[in-house]
Design a protein around this motif. Structure first.
Motif, PDB file in Angstrom:
ATOM      1  N   SER A  85       2.402 -18.346 -21.872  1.00  0.00           N
ATOM      2  CA  SER A  85       1.865 -16.651 -22.405  1.00  0.00           C
ATOM      3  C   SER A  85       2.113 -15.924 -21.041  1.00  0.00           C
ATOM      4  CB  SER A  85       0.468 -16.953 -22.755  1.00  0.00           C
ATOM      5  OG  SER A  85      -0.165 -17.456 -21.672  1.00  0.00           O
ATOM      6  N   ASN A  86       3.112 -16.839 -20.014  1.00  0.00           N
ATOM      7  CA  ASN A  86       3.260 -15.414 -19.019  1.00  0.00           C
ATOM      8  C   ASN A  86       3.904 -14.798 -18.948  1.00  0.00           C
ATOM      9  OD1 ASN A  86       3.794 -15.112 -16.489  1.00  0.00           O
ATOM     10  ND2 ASN A  86       3.686 -16.814 -15.679  1.00  0.00           N
ATOM     11  N   ASN A  87       3.458 -13.673 -18.625  1.00  0.00           N
ATOM     12  CA  ASN A  87       5.078 -12.765 -18.433  1.00  0.00           C
ATOM     13  C   ASN A  87       5.709 -12.475 -17.381  1.00  0.00           C
ATOM     14  OD1 ASN A  87       2.889 -10.932 -18.767  1.00  0.00           O
ATOM     15  ND2 ASN A  87       3.233 -10.122 -20.935  1.00  0.00           N
ATOM     16  N   ARG A  88       5.186 -12.776 -16.162  1.00  0.00           N
ATOM     17  CA  ARG A  88       5.194 -11.815 -14.846  1.00  0.00           C
ATOM     18  C   ARG A  88       6.641 -11.958 -14.157  1.00  0.00           C
ATOM     19  NH1 ARG A  88       2.722 -15.222 -10.681  1.00  0.00           N
ATOM     20  NH2 ARG A  88       2.268 -17.231 -12.272  1.00  0.00           N
ATOM     21  N   GLY A 145      13.098 -11.616 -17.003  1.00  0.00           N
ATOM     22  CA  GLY A 145      14.219 -12.787 -17.436  1.00  0.00           C
ATOM     23  C   GLY A 145      15.528 -12.534 -16.837  1.00  0.00           C
ATOM     24  N   TYR A 146      16.397 -13.970 -17.709  1.00  0.00           N
ATOM     25  CA  TYR A 146      17.894 -13.355 -17.519  1.00  0.00           C
ATOM     26  C   TYR A 146      18.389 -12.300 -18.546  1.00  0.00           C
ATOM     27  CZ  TYR A 146      17.350 -17.799 -14.859  1.00  0.00           C
ATOM     28  OH  TYR A 146      16.876 -19.275 -13.903  1.00  0.00           O
ATOM     29  N   THR A 169      18.304  -8.543 -16.931  1.00  0.00           N
ATOM     30  CA  THR A 169      18.343  -8.746 -16.317  1.00  0.00           C
ATOM     31  C   THR A 169      20.424  -7.974 -16.285  1.00  0.00           C
ATOM     32  OG1 THR A 169      17.334 -10.249 -13.933  1.00  0.00           O
ATOM     33  CG2 THR A 169      19.636  -9.807 -13.947  1.00  0.00           C
ATOM     34  N   ALA A 170      20.960  -9.465 -16.977  1.00  0.00           N
ATOM     35  CA  ALA A 170      21.963  -9.368 -17.685  1.00  0.00           C
ATOM     36  C   ALA A 170      22.036  -7.695 -18.409  1.00  0.00           C
ATOM     37  CB  ALA A 170      22.540 -10.576 -18.796  1.00  0.00           C
ATOM     38  N   ILE A 171      21.054  -7.496 -19.114  1.00  0.00           N
ATOM     39  CA  ILE A 171      21.460  -6.180 -20.041  1.00  0.00           C
ATOM     40  C   ILE A 171      21.139  -4.684 -18.449  1.00  0.00           C
ATOM     41  CG2 ILE A 171      19.884  -4.278 -21.084  1.00  0.00           C
ATOM     42  CD1 ILE A 171      18.890  -6.817 -23.107  1.00  0.00           C
TER      43      ILE A 171
END
Length: 76
Positions: free
Chosen positions: A24-27, A30-31, A34-36
């Protein structure tokens, strides 16, 4: 025997809490995010570069050539 069962139960409960908190960690970033961001930057940069090439090719360079020719036109 009860003590071993209680110890195992505590161990499993602690591991379940650790797994739940990790999933549940959303700190972090994400990849995919970054890709977007990189993809959007590349597309916007390409559009800007294409616009500048079009502007320089159609507007600036012919006017610049005309002004240089007029400056060095010694015949009149």
């Amino acid at each position: 025997m009860k003590r071993a069962i209680a110890k195992t139960n505590d161990f499993i409960t602690n591991k379940a809490i650790a797994i739940k908190s990790a999933t549940s960690n959303n700190r972090g970033e994400g990849y995919i995010d970054t890709a977007i961001k990189i993809l959007i930057s590349v597309v916007l940069g390409a559009l800007l570069l294409a616009g500048l090439y079009m502007l320089f090719g159609d507007v600036v360079m012919p006017t610049l050539n005309e002004r240089i020719t007029d400056m060095f036109n010694y015949a009149g």
